[in-house]
Design a protein around this motif. Structure first.
Motif, PDB file in Angstrom:
ATOM      1  N   ASP B 126      36.051  84.515  25.978  1.00 26.91           N
ATOM      2  CA  ASP B 126      35.489  84.094  27.266  1.00 26.91           C
ATOM      3  C   ASP B 126      35.138  82.601  27.299  1.00 26.91           C
ATOM      4  N   ASN B 127      35.347  81.899  26.205  1.00 26.69           N
ATOM      5  CA  ASN B 127      35.052  80.461  26.160  1.00 26.69           C
ATOM      6  C   ASN B 127      36.317  79.687  26.566  1.00 26.69           C
ATOM      7  N   LYS B 128      36.583  79.696  27.876  1.00 26.36           N
ATOM      8  CA  LYS B 128      37.848  79.151  28.397  1.00 26.36           C
ATOM      9  C   LYS B 128      38.015  77.659  28.081  1.00 26.36           C
ATOM     10  N   LYS B 129      36.909  76.930  28.107  1.00 29.74           N
ATOM     11  CA  LYS B 129      37.004  75.486  27.865  1.00 29.74           C
ATOM     12  C   LYS B 129      37.408  75.194  26.414  1.00 29.74           C
ATOM     13  N   ALA B 130      36.862  75.967  25.488  1.00 33.76           N
ATOM     14  CA  ALA B 130      37.211  75.774  24.075  1.00 33.76           C
ATOM     15  C   ALA B 130      38.666  76.179  23.836  1.00 33.76           C
ATOM     16  N   ILE B 131      39.112  77.229  24.521  1.00 31.74           N
ATOM     17  CA  ILE B 131      40.509  77.658  24.378  1.00 31.74           C
ATOM     18  C   ILE B 131      41.437  76.554  24.904  1.00 31.74           C
ATOM     19  N   SER B 132      41.101  76.035  26.084  1.00 33.10           N
ATOM     20  CA  SER B 132      41.913  74.962  26.672  1.00 33.10           C
ATOM     21  C   SER B 132      41.942  73.738  25.759  1.00 33.10           C
ATOM     22  N   SER B 133      40.777  73.409  25.210  1.00 33.72           N
ATOM     23  CA  SER B 133      40.675  72.241  24.340  1.00 33.72           C
ATOM     24  C   SER B 133      41.521  72.430  23.072  1.00 33.72           C
ATOM     25  N   THR B 134      41.512  73.640  22.532  1.00 34.92           N
ATOM     26  CA  THR B 134      42.271  73.900  21.298  1.00 34.92           C
ATOM     27  C   THR B 134      43.780  73.819  21.570  1.00 34.92           C
ATOM     28  N   ILE B 135      44.195  74.349  22.725  1.00 35.62           N
ATOM     29  CA  ILE B 135      45.621  74.272  23.084  1.00 35.62           C
ATOM     30  C   ILE B 135      46.024  72.801  23.277  1.00 35.62           C
ATOM     31  N   ALA B 136      45.136  72.019  23.881  1.00 37.35           N
ATOM     32  CA  ALA B 136      45.425  70.591  24.101  1.00 37.35           C
ATOM     33  C   ALA B 136      45.519  69.812  22.790  1.00 37.35           C
ATOM     34  N   GLN B 137      44.955  70.382  21.713  1.00 40.55           N
ATOM     35  CA  GLN B 137      45.073  69.745  20.385  1.00 40.55           C
ATOM     36  C   GLN B 137      46.344  70.177  19.660  1.00 40.55           C
ATOM     37  N   LYS B 161      49.979  66.077  16.227  1.00 39.98           N
ATOM     38  CA  LYS B 161      50.416  64.691  16.465  1.00 39.98           C
ATOM     39  C   LYS B 161      51.233  64.595  17.754  1.00 39.98           C
ATOM     40  N   ASN B 162      52.112  65.584  17.984  1.00 39.86           N
ATOM     41  CA  ASN B 162      52.942  65.542  19.199  1.00 39.86           C
ATOM     42  C   ASN B 162      52.116  65.751  20.456  1.00 39.86           C
ATOM     43  N   LYS B 163      51.279  66.774  20.422  1.00 41.70           N
ATOM     44  CA  LYS B 163      50.539  67.167  21.626  1.00 41.70           C
ATOM     45  C   LYS B 163      49.506  66.109  22.025  1.00 41.70           C
ATOM     46  N   THR B 164      48.978  65.383  21.054  1.00 43.02           N
ATOM     47  CA  THR B 164      47.901  64.435  21.377  1.00 43.02           C
ATOM     48  C   THR B 164      48.398  62.980  21.485  1.00 43.02           C
ATOM     49  N   LYS B 165      49.723  62.812  21.466  1.00 41.82           N
ATOM     50  CA  LYS B 165      50.288  61.454  21.480  1.00 41.82           C
ATOM     51  C   LYS B 165      49.771  60.631  22.663  1.00 41.82           C
ATOM     52  N   LYS B 166      49.838  61.228  23.871  1.00 43.24           N
ATOM     53  CA  LYS B 166      49.435  60.483  25.072  1.00 43.24           C
ATOM     54  C   LYS B 166      47.923  60.225  25.086  1.00 43.24           C
ATOM     55  N   ILE B 167      47.169  61.210  24.628  1.00 43.30           N
ATOM     56  CA  ILE B 167      45.711  61.053  24.604  1.00 43.30           C
ATOM     57  C   ILE B 167      45.322  59.940  23.630  1.00 43.30           C
TER      58      ILE B 167
END
Lengths: 75, 175
Positions: B126-137, B161-167
Motif C-alpha cells: 500500500d506504500n505506492k510512493k515507495a513502490i514508484s520510487s523504487t521502480i524509478a531507480q 544506471k540506465n533508469k536514472t541517467k536523465k535524473i
C-alpha cells in the motif's frame, strides 16, 4: 509549446497511472505514483524538452499541471 | 566515513546518533511503514547497533543544507548484493527531491564504492510512493517472492544506471 503537448509529455513520464487521472487541473502531488523521484523525472523532462530548468522552489509553488505550464510559459 | 554528492552529505551512523534514530523509528510516520511495528527501547536500539556496526552493513544519516533528512542503508551484504532500505526523519521530506538526491547518492556509493551488483528491497504494497520510487531507480518486481502484503524488488547496477541517467544529468546540472 501547447498545453496539449505539455500534458501529453507529462503523462508519458508515468508508468502505472491511468492517464485519464492526469489532466491540466490535476494536483500532481495527489497522484499515487508521485514521489521524490517523479519530481526529478518531471524536472528532467522539462529541461530536456523545453530547455528550461526548474528549481525546487519553482516546483514548490505549483499545484496543478496547468500551474507548471504557466510557469514554463512565463520563464 | 562520509559521502557527498548532489548536495547531500551521507555520514555513517555512530553510537551518539542512536537516540535520534530511535525517535525517528518510533514515530507513527515511520513505524506504520515498517515490517515490525514494535516499540524500540533504548536497549533494543543499542543491541541493534552492535549487530550492524560492521562491514556487512552500512547505515548512513543523510543531511541536506545541515538538516537531517533520514537514514538510508544496505545490510546483510553477501557476495555482490545486499538489502536496501530508507526511512525519513519527517513527512515533510517525503515528496521532496531531497529524498531522491539522498537515494542516488547512496546507490552510487553501493554500486561504485562497495562495488555491489544488486540491491534487494521490499515495500509494503500500500506504500505506492515507495513502490514508484523504487521502480524509478530501476527496481524490477520479483513476482515469485512478492506477497499479498509486500512487493519485493531487485535493483541491478545496469538497470539503476540506465533508469536514472536523465535524473542524474539534471541533478548534476542543478546541484
Amino acid at each position: 509549446m501547447t498545453r496539449e503537448e505539455f500534458l501529453k509529455g507529462f503523462q508519458e513520464q508515468f508508468d502505472d497511472t491511468d492517464l485519464s487521472l492526469i489532466n491540466l487541473e490535476t494536483n500532481f502531488r495527489e497522484l499515487d505514483e508521485w514521489s521524490s523521484m517523479m519530481a526529478l523525472i518531471i524536472i528532467a523532462f522539462i529541461d530536456e524538452n523545453y530547455s528550461k530548468t526548474l528549481s525546487g522552489e519553482d516546483f514548490k509553488n505549483c499545484t496543478t499541471i496547468e500551474d507548471l505550464f504557466q510557469l514554463l510559459s512565463n520563464k | 566515513m562520509q559521502k557527498n554528492k548532489f548536495n547531500i552529505s551521507l555520514r555513517r551512523v555512530c553510537y551518539s546518533d542512536l537516540e535520534l534514530l530511535r525517535n525517528w523509528r518510533n514515530s507513527d510516520f515511520v513505524n506504520k511503514r515498517m515490517v515490525s511495528n514494535e516499540y524500540i527501547t533504548k536497549e533494543m536500539q543499542e543491541k541493534w547497533f552492535d549487530e550492524i556496526n560492521n562491514e556487512l552493513n552500512y547505515y548512513f544519516i543523510g543531511e541536506y543544507k545541515n538538516e537531517k533528512v533520514g537514514v538510508i542503508n544496505i545490510r546483510n551484504i553477501i557476495e555482490n548484493s545486499g538489502e536496501g532500505a530508507i526511512y525519513l526523519a519527517s513527512e515533510k521530506f517525503e515528496e521532496s527531491s531531497i529524498v531522491a538526491r539522498m537515494i542516488l547518492c547512496f546507490n552510487d556509493f553501493v554500486f561504485d564504492d562497495l562495488n555491489l551488483n544488486f540491491i534487494f528491497s521490499h515495500v509494503k504494497r500500500d506504500n505506492k510512493k515507495a513502490i514508484s520510487s523504487t521502480i524509478a531507480q530501476g527496481g524490477i518486481v520479483n513476482e515469485e517472492k512478492s506477497t499479498a502484503d509486500y512487493v519485493y524488488f531487485t535493483i541491478s547496477r545496469d538497470n539503476y544506471k540506465n533508469k536514472t541517467k536523465k535524473i542524474r544529468k539534471i541533478l548534476n546540472k542543478i546541484s
